[in-house]
Each structure stands twice: as structure tokens, then as C-alpha cells.
Design a protein around this motif. Structure first.
Motif, mmCIF file in Angstrom:
data_model
loop_
_atom_site.group_PDB
_atom_site.id
_atom_site.type_symbol
_atom_site.label_atom_id
_atom_site.label_comp_id
_atom_site.label_asym_id
_atom_site.label_seq_id
_atom_site.Cartn_x
_atom_site.Cartn_y
_atom_site.Cartn_z
ATOM 1 N N ILE A 1 -1.969 17.579 8.098
ATOM 2 C CA ILE A 1 -2.171 16.378 8.902
ATOM 3 C C ILE A 1 -1.279 16.494 10.124
ATOM 4 O O ILE A 1 -0.066 16.681 10.001
ATOM 5 C CB ILE A 1 -1.835 15.110 8.111
ATOM 6 N N GLY A 2 -1.881 16.396 11.291
ATOM 7 C CA GLY A 2 -1.135 16.588 12.519
ATOM 8 C C GLY A 2 -0.963 15.284 13.286
ATOM 9 O O GLY A 2 -1.497 14.244 12.903
ATOM 10 N N PRO A 3 -0.216 15.340 14.374
ATOM 11 C CA PRO A 3 0.035 14.138 15.156
ATOM 12 C C PRO A 3 -1.220 13.679 15.889
ATOM 13 O O PRO A 3 -2.236 14.376 15.906
ATOM 14 C CB PRO A 3 1.120 14.586 16.148
ATOM 15 N N GLY A 4 -1.136 12.485 16.471
ATOM 16 C CA GLY A 4 -2.249 12.003 17.285
ATOM 17 C C GLY A 4 -2.906 10.783 16.697
ATOM 18 O O GLY A 4 -2.232 9.909 16.150
ATOM 19 N N ARG A 5 -4.197 10.699 16.793
ATOM 20 C CA ARG A 5 -4.914 9.513 16.353
ATOM 21 C C ARG A 5 -4.856 9.372 14.838
ATOM 22 O O ARG A 5 -4.561 10.333 14.126
ATOM 23 C CB ARG A 5 -6.352 9.592 16.844
ATOM 24 N N GLY B 1 2.082 5.957 19.874
ATOM 25 C CA GLY B 1 2.630 7.241 19.441
ATOM 26 C C GLY B 1 3.016 7.327 17.979
ATOM 27 O O GLY B 1 3.546 8.350 17.531
ATOM 28 N N VAL B 2 2.794 6.267 17.214
ATOM 29 C CA VAL B 2 3.093 6.355 15.787
ATOM 30 C C VAL B 2 1.898 6.984 15.074
ATOM 31 O O VAL B 2 0.757 6.600 15.309
ATOM 32 C CB VAL B 2 3.354 4.952 15.202
ATOM 33 N N LYS B 3 2.174 7.973 14.220
ATOM 34 C CA LYS B 3 1.084 8.591 13.480
ATOM 35 C C LYS B 3 0.741 7.706 12.304
ATOM 36 O O LYS B 3 1.588 7.418 11.449
ATOM 37 C CB LYS B 3 1.502 9.979 12.982
ATOM 38 N N ARG C 1 -14.179 2.966 13.141
ATOM 39 C CA ARG C 1 -13.555 2.406 14.342
ATOM 40 C C ARG C 1 -12.221 3.048 14.660
ATOM 41 O O ARG C 1 -11.860 3.242 15.814
ATOM 42 C CB ARG C 1 -13.354 0.891 14.189
ATOM 43 N N LEU C 2 -11.465 3.348 13.599
ATOM 44 C CA LEU C 2 -10.075 3.739 13.833
ATOM 45 C C LEU C 2 -9.792 5.231 13.737
ATOM 46 O O LEU C 2 -8.803 5.708 14.282
ATOM 47 C CB LEU C 2 -9.155 3.016 12.819
ATOM 48 N N ALA C 3 -10.647 5.979 13.021
ATOM 49 C CA ALA C 3 -10.242 7.326 12.639
ATOM 50 C C ALA C 3 -10.234 8.319 13.780
ATOM 51 O O ALA C 3 -11.154 8.364 14.594
ATOM 52 C CB ALA C 3 -11.144 7.848 11.536
ATOM 53 N N GLY C 4 -9.150 9.091 13.809
ATOM 54 C CA GLY C 4 -9.143 10.288 14.624
ATOM 55 C C GLY C 4 -9.750 11.384 13.773
ATOM 56 O O GLY C 4 -10.644 12.109 14.188
ATOM 57 N N ASP C 5 -9.253 11.488 12.514
ATOM 58 C CA ASP C 5 -9.874 12.388 11.562
ATOM 59 C C ASP C 5 -9.983 11.683 10.222
ATOM 60 O O ASP C 5 -9.252 10.732 9.953
ATOM 61 C CB ASP C 5 -9.110 13.718 11.440
ATOM 62 N N VAL C 6 -10.915 12.192 9.411
ATOM 63 C CA VAL C 6 -11.212 11.557 8.130
ATOM 64 C C VAL C 6 -11.010 12.546 6.999
ATOM 65 O O VAL C 6 -11.429 13.694 7.085
ATOM 66 C CB VAL C 6 -12.673 11.055 8.089
ATOM 67 N N ILE C 7 -10.338 12.102 5.958
ATOM 68 C CA ILE C 7 -10.231 12.900 4.727
ATOM 69 C C ILE C 7 -11.036 12.182 3.653
ATOM 70 O O ILE C 7 -10.777 11.014 3.361
ATOM 71 C CB ILE C 7 -8.767 13.019 4.269
#
Lengths: 229, 249, 274
Positions: free
Chosen positions: B48-52, B193-195, B208-214
Motif C-alpha cells: 500500500i503506497g501513499p496518495g489517494r 496528504g494523510v494516507k 467515490r473515494l477510492a484511489g485503489d481498491v483491495i
């Protein structure tokens, strides 16, 4: 009728009686506070720690709630006697010894009940306090503070127990006229002298104090329920 | 309490494997979490990386909460390797947050103090304002509504100035209005900037919110993909079934 | 609010535990319940305090317990009424020297109906024999007190030993004089009481004096300083000051002046040997 004669005697507000009542309240209140200063942290510590023999400690603490007052009195007497280990303190047959003896009596009550309350609260708060990274000291103080209304009720229960007992204060205080005589020992004395009316009068005062204390505990409980959730 | 994990915990670099670089915040390899004979997570490997925000979805019992708790350090793996980038402060909002028996403001102050940060009235007010509770600071926290308590829990979590924020189904028991409010808060947190790593049942919310989905199912990772591609063109059969509503366990 | 409450709590505890200033000029006297209950000390001690500035704190126990308290060094002076035990106390090294102080007397009280037929008599031994003969209930203090010791000695003089034989009519209660009188009144039993307690006893019910005036009913008090050699903490100087006053003409006059209902209870006889 005996009871009304007794009340009349009592409401005459004899200064000697007033000082007996005052001494009773001061001794029992001090003893309860002393027991709380030691018992709250002790209870919280046992609630939050895990160590071998923990269950035994809890059982013993709970059992000591029923410590017979006269036994507590005897134990403290042996400690404070001039022939005993702490004799050089010279506090036997003074109000200070009475405070110590009653504190001994009340300590297990407060520690055992505090442990129960803190443990219950801990199971509710554990996840949050862990996630908020609260250290051990902060945990203890948080739990004690958040349980403050239960703890206050406990204090009042402890006070009631102290105020009602006669065995311990009789033994370590000596029921000295004008110096270590309290309500319960006065009642015992007047009964043994056959002054039953006076004994009943004193008993009514004692009962009134205890009922008042309980009423206080109850109303605090209600206020707490309404205000702090 | 738990079996010895192979390597790690947060901060130690895993022996014999590449340590996470600046691009990775959380790194799992073949992680198994077992409790009382049940495998809550099994053979989970993830980065899991930084960002959205990263949104974790899946049916009940799939292991979403377990994964989040692992990430926070509330659980240890029974096997496998787990690393979190050292020096990152993380916060956690539980599905049913517990309020301390004191005022809303005092709850926030507590969180600040526990984290060793200043608890002056300005900081507290700022945090309460962030979640729309500025006018309720003096109210006993336990007398707030469900939605208000959830928001207060978020304020408490943010009070720690975390770099990483775990949210376990934050809107599960809330009405649409409260849900919207919280989603807006989450979005704005992420922008600052909070992950955010968030578990949810609500697919619309995830979209609506996901940058990435698990997608978790039965304690395993079924798919890990970017938000848009997951919903538009899911790669795995499990994902397709899940989006159809056919995946139960 | 909480910090204020805690501060108040600390002050309260500290205040109750702080040393009393009167501590320095005070002594502990172990005496008997009957003496205390008679009110003698309430009369005597203020006079001594004015004279010497010394506060006397009286622990009232049974004679046996009072002497034990002295043996432990928890009292500075003992004032009891059981000569053989007092002499042993001194002989064993627990006390410095015994002084005679005063005497009072015992009375035999019993139900107005007087089943043993002893009312108005002056012979205590005959009365006890009569009570035993008809197995009339008798209450004994049974508590190692001076009164109890006197009672046992009188039974011995009557050639009887109910304490050992424990017949059904002999009731040992293990308590003080007031309790014994209460029990006797309730049971319609005879009992031996010191005159002082009898006069002030408010619950007489059906009891009256059955026998009095027999010389064997006289009860001698002795006062002893607890040995400072045995216990360094004994306040020997202050204790001796009290003893000196009690046996002085002034103290003896104070004792003589103590009356209940116009009756003198204690008869000072210091200096008549020890």
C-alpha cells in the motif's frame, strides 16, 4: 416512650455530644480518604496488570472486605502497642490510631471494588486507549477519572462501613472520655451502663448520618447518569 | 499471546526480502493471522503506497477489520512478514468508537496529550471545526448522536497528526446526510496528504473515494486494482461476482 | 473542582494525623470500667489538670485487661482494685510501687421478691450460701475484673466454687458491670455490684440491695506507676506526679468530696500501708 425521650436528650445538643459526633465524622472520613489514596491506585494496578497469582490476589482482596472490625483493631493494636514494632510512634489510644485501623478496614473494600470497576471499564476502553497510544500511567489515571462516579459511591460505602463499626476504634482508641470517644463506642458504653435512652438517642444520630451519606451516594449516582452519560 | 511473527513489526526491515522503499507505506508478504484456530487472513501479500485513499471491500468475515488492525499494529501476524515505514504515526477509527466519559473537547485534548502534542484551546477548536463539531465542544461526548460520535472519533484520530489513518466502516450505521458529511471529511483529509486506508460495505462510497481498491474474500486478496479499473473492468472472477452481489464468502 | 477536592482531602487526612499539641503533657491511666462508670474521673481529672497542666487519659477496662495494658507498656499508670494481682504486678517488675488510694464497697443486689430470703442481711457469705442452696439465678461478670475477682473470693469463703462447677443457675456473661446489672434485672437474678455503678444505674427495674455493709465487701484500690525500666516510653515523671497528687491530702479530699445522690462512694485511705 423511650425513643422520644431519647430524641429529646439528643436535640438538647449537649456540647460533649457534638464533639463526639464531630470526632466520629473526622475519624471515619479521614480513614476513608486514606484508604482511597491507597486503594484506588492499588485496585487499578491489579485490574490492569497480569502476573502469576493474580486471581489469588483478587480473591483475597474480595475476602478481606469482610474483615471483622475487631480483628482489624487487634492487628493495629499489636502493631502500635509500645511493646510492638511501631510502638515508638506513640499513637496508640489517640484518634490517629483509630484512623489507621479504620483505613485498614475500608482499604479492601475500596481496592476490590475499584479493581472491578476499572477492569470493566478497561474492557470497554482497551482498543481505543491502545490505538491512542496511551502509556500505562495515562491509562490508569484515565480509567480512574472516567469511573469517578462509581468510585465516589465506593468512597461513601467505605465511609458508611467505617462510621458504623465499633470493634476497631474501641480497641485502638480506648474510648477515652473527651479524647477518643466516638458515636459507636459511646453507644456501647451507655448500653453497658444501662443508660438505654441515651444509647438509643446516639443510635438515632448515627443512623441519621449513615442514611444521609447513602442519600448523597444515591443522588450523585442519579446526577451522574443525567449529566455525564 | 500470539505466536512469534517471523520478522517484524513496524520498522524492522525484513531479512532476506526487499525493504519497502519510499513508495510503499505498508508491505505484507504471505501474512497469516490466526485466532483461536480460525484463519482470519491467509497468504496475504500486499503493498500500500501513499496518495489517494485505499479502500478495502469484501463480504462479511472477509478479513477487512483484521487487515486494518494489522496495519495499525493492534494485531501481530501469526506468520509471514509485515512492515510499516518507520516513523509514521498512525491513527485508527473503530467501527463502534468508544467515547471517554467527558466532554467532546476533552476527548480531543486527551488524544493530543497522549500523543505528546499540545492541547491548547486553539488546536482543539480547529480539530472540532474540521469535523463540524465546533459548537458541541462542551457537550458530554457520550450524549452526542451516532453520527456526531463518529465525527468526534475522526477528530480524535486526526488530533494525533497522523500520516496514516485507518477507518473501519465509518459510515456503517449512519443516515445519508451524516454519511455524506463524513465522506467529505475523508476526502479533504486525503487531499491534505494523510494516507487513508478505509474498510467499507458501501460500494458507492468506495467508488467515490477510492484511489485503489483491495477486495478481500475468505481471508485472501482476490484483487487489488486502481479504483476506476476495479469498478469499470474488474480482472478477477471474484471481483465480478462481488460487484454483481453474488459473492457471499 | 477535582483538584480542590483532593487538596481538601489531603488537608483533612493530614490534620487528623498531625500530632496533637497536648500530647506532650499527657499520660494514659489504665483503670477499671466500674471506676470510670461511677464518674469519679470526670470529677477528679479536671482538678488535677488545673493543678498540674497534665491531661490524664483514662482507658477503662477490666482489671485483668488494665494490668495487661500496663505490662505492655501501653499505659503509664494503673489504678485497679485487686490487691493480689497488683502485688504480683509489682513483684514481676512491671510496676514500680503500689500505693493504697481509696476503698469502696460492693453490694449484693437481687429481685425485690428475694427468693433466697437474704434481704436486709449483713452477712455476705451466708447470703451466697442461701442463693446456692435454692439454686437462685446469679449473674457473674466472668471477665477477670476486680469485681469478678472479689466475687470469686467470696464464693471461696462460702466454701463453694460455682465458676468451676458451672451449675445452671450461675450465669457468666463476660462483660462489664452495667451489662451484668441489665442481665440481672432482666432475669430476676442476684449479682454482686460495686456501689458506685449501682447508684448511677438507671435501669434498676425490679432490683434492690439484698445485702450490704459486710466488711468482706470492702474493695481496696491501688495505684501503681508502670515501670520505666521495662518500657522506656513510660512517662514516669508525669505519671508519678499524678500518683503523688492522688495520695496527697488534696487528692484524697477530692475523692472524699465526690458524691452521687448525696452519697459518698469512695473512702480515701492512702498512707495506711501498701
Amino acid at each position: 416512650m423511650e425513643a422520644s425521650g431519647a430524641l429529646g436528650l439528643v436535640l438538647g445538643v449537649d456540647p460533649a455530644l457534638l464533639s463526639i459526633v464531630r470526632l466520629s465524622l473526622v475519624v471515619s472520613a479521614s480513614a476513608t480518604l486514606l484508604a482511597a489514596l491507597l486503594g484506588f491506585p492499588l485496585g487499578a494496578l491489579v485490574a490492569l496488570s497480569r502476573f502469576p497469582g493474580r486471581s489469588l490476589v483478587i480473591v483475597v482482596l474480595n475476602g478481606l472486605m469482610g474483615l471483622p472490625p475487631v480483628l482489624a483493631g487487634l492487628a493495629i493494636y499489636m502493631l502500635l502497642s509500645r511493646s510492638g514494632p511501631l510502638g515508638s510512634l506513640g499513637i496508640l489510644f489517640t484518634p490517629r490510631a483509630m484512623v489507621v485501623a479504620q483505613a485498614l478496614l475500608v482499604l479492601p473494600i475500596i481496592a476490590a471494588l475499584a479493581r472491578q470497576v476499572v477492569e470493566d471499564l478497561w474492557s470497554e476502553y482497551r482498543d481505543e486507549l491502545t490505538a491512542l497510544e496511551a502509556g500505562p500511567l495515562l491509562r490508569m489515571t484515565t480509567l480512574l477519572w472516567d469511573a469517578r462516579f462509581s468510585l465516589l459511591t465506593m468512597l461513601l460505602a467505605g465511609f458508611g462501613r467505617a462510621a458504623a463499626e465499633v470493634g476497631a476504634v474501641m480497641m485502638v482508641g480506648g474510648n477515652i472520655d473527651g479524647f477518643t470517644r466516638v458515636m459507636t463506642t459511646s453507644i456501647a458504653l451507655e448500653t453497658s451502663k444501662g443508660n438505654l435512652e441515651l444509647a438509643i438517642g446516639l443510635g438515632i444520630v448515627l443512623l441519621a448520618v449513615i442514611v444521609l451519606v447513602n442519600a448523597l451516594a444515591w443522588s450523585i449516582g442519579r446526577w451522574a447518569g443525567q449529566h455525564a452519560g | 499471546m500470539l505466536d512469534r511473527a517471523r520478522d517484524v513489526r513496524t520498522g524492522d526491515s525484513a531479512a532476506g526480502a526487499a525493504a519497502p522503499g519510499a513508495e510503499r507505506l505498508l508491505w505484507l508478504r504471505d501474512v497469516r493471522v490466526e485466532r483461536g484456530g480460525t484463519r482470519l487472513l491467509d497468504g496475504v501479500s500486499l503493498e500500500i503506497g501513499p496518495g489517494r485513499p485505499t479502500v478495502v471491500v469484501g463480504p462479511n468475515g472477509a478479513g477487512k477489520t483484521t487487515l486494518l488492525k494489522l496495519g495499525m499494529g493492534l494485531l501481530q501476524p501469526s506468520a509471514g512478514q509485515f512492515v510499516r515505514t518507520p516513523g509514521m504515526r498512525a491513527s485508527y477509527v473503530f467501527q463502534k468508537p468508544v467515547m471517554l466519559r467527558r466532554s467532546a473537547a476533552a476527548n480531543v485534548a486527551f488524544a493530543r496529550n497522549a500523543a505528546g502534542l499540545g492541547a491548547g484551546p486553539d488546536a482543539i477548536e480547529r480539530l472540532l471545526a474540521l469535523v463540524g463539531l465546533a459548537h458541541l465542544g462542551a457537550r458530554p461526548a457520550r450524549r452526542l448522536s451516532g453520527g456526531e460520535q463518529q465525527r468526534l472519533a475522526i477528530a480524535r484520530a486526526l488530533a494525533r497528526e497522523p500520516a496514516l489513518l485507518f477507518l473501519d466502516e465509518p459510515t456503517a450505521s449512519l443516515d445519508p446526510a451524516a454519511t455524506k458529511m463524513i465522506e467529505d471529511i475523508v476526502a479533504s483529509i486525503a487531499l491534505r496528504g494523510v494516507k487513508v486506508v478505509m474498510a467499507t460495505h458501501d460500494l458507492g462510497q468506495a467508488r467515490r473515494l477510492a484511489g485503489d481498491v483491495i477486495l478481500l474474500a475468505g481471508g485472501r486478496v482476490a484483487e487489488h486494482a486502481g479504483g476506476e479499473s476495479f469498478f469499470a473492468a474488474p480482472a478477477s472472477e471474484a471481483a465480478r461476482a462481488f460487484l454483481r452481489g453474488d459473492l457471499v464468502l | 473542582m477535582l483538584t480542590r477536592a483532593i487538596t481538601f482531602a489531603f488537608i483533612l487526612v493530614a490534620a487528623s494525623l498531625a500530632p496533637a499539641l497536648a500530647q506532650e503533657r499527657s499520660i494514659v491511666v489504665a483503670s477499671t470500667t466500674s471506676t470510670e462508670d461511677s464518674g469519679l474521673f470526670k470529677h477528679l481529672l479536671p482538678l488535677f489538670k488545673v493543678k498540674s497542666g497534665i491531661e490524664v487519659r483514662v482507658i477503662a477496662q477490666g482489671t485483668g485487661q488494665a494490668l495487661d495494658t500496663g505490662r505492655r507498656g501501653d499505659a503509664d499508670v494503673v489504678l485497679v482494685h485487686a490487691k493480689p494481682q497488683e502485688e504480683k504486678f509489682v513483684a514481676d517488675g512491671f510496676g514500680v510501687r503500689r500505693f493504697e488510694v481509696m476503698y469502696n464497697d460492693f453490694v449484693l443486689v437481687g429481685p425485690r421478691s428475694d427468693p433466697a430470703g437474704v434481704k436486709g442481711g449483713k452477712d455476705i457469705v451466708a447470703a451466697l450460701k442461701a442463693i446456692a442452696a435454692i439454686a437462685s439465678p446469679f449473674v457473674s461478670r466472668g471477665d477477670k475484673s476486680g469485681t469478678h475477682a472479689a466475687e470469686l473470693a467470696l464464693w471461696k469463703q462460702a466454701g463453694l466454687s460455682p465458676a468451676a462447677d458451672k451449675p445452671g443457675w450461675y450465669r457468666e456473661i463476660g462483660q462489664g458491670m452495667g451489662a451484668a446489672l441489665n442481665t440481672a434485672a432482666a432475669m430476676g437474678a442476684y449479682t454482686l455490684s460495686d456501689r458506685g455503678t449501682w447508684i448511677s444505674f438507671k435501669n434498676k427495674a425490679d432490683l434492690v440491695i439484698a445485702t450490704e455493709g459486710d466488711k468482706r465487701l470492702f474493695n481496696q484500690y491501688g495505684i501503681i506507676l508502670v515501670s520505666p525500666e521495662r518500657h522506656k516510653t513510660v512517662k514516669a515523671e508525669l505519671g508519678q506526679a499524678f500518683i503523688d497528687w492522688v495520695i496527697s491530702p488534696e487528692g484524697q479530699a477530692a475523692i472524699r468530696d465526690f458524691k452521687i445522690d448525696g452519697q459518698q462512694l469512695f473512702f480515701p485511705n492512702a498512707g495506711t500501708g501498701s
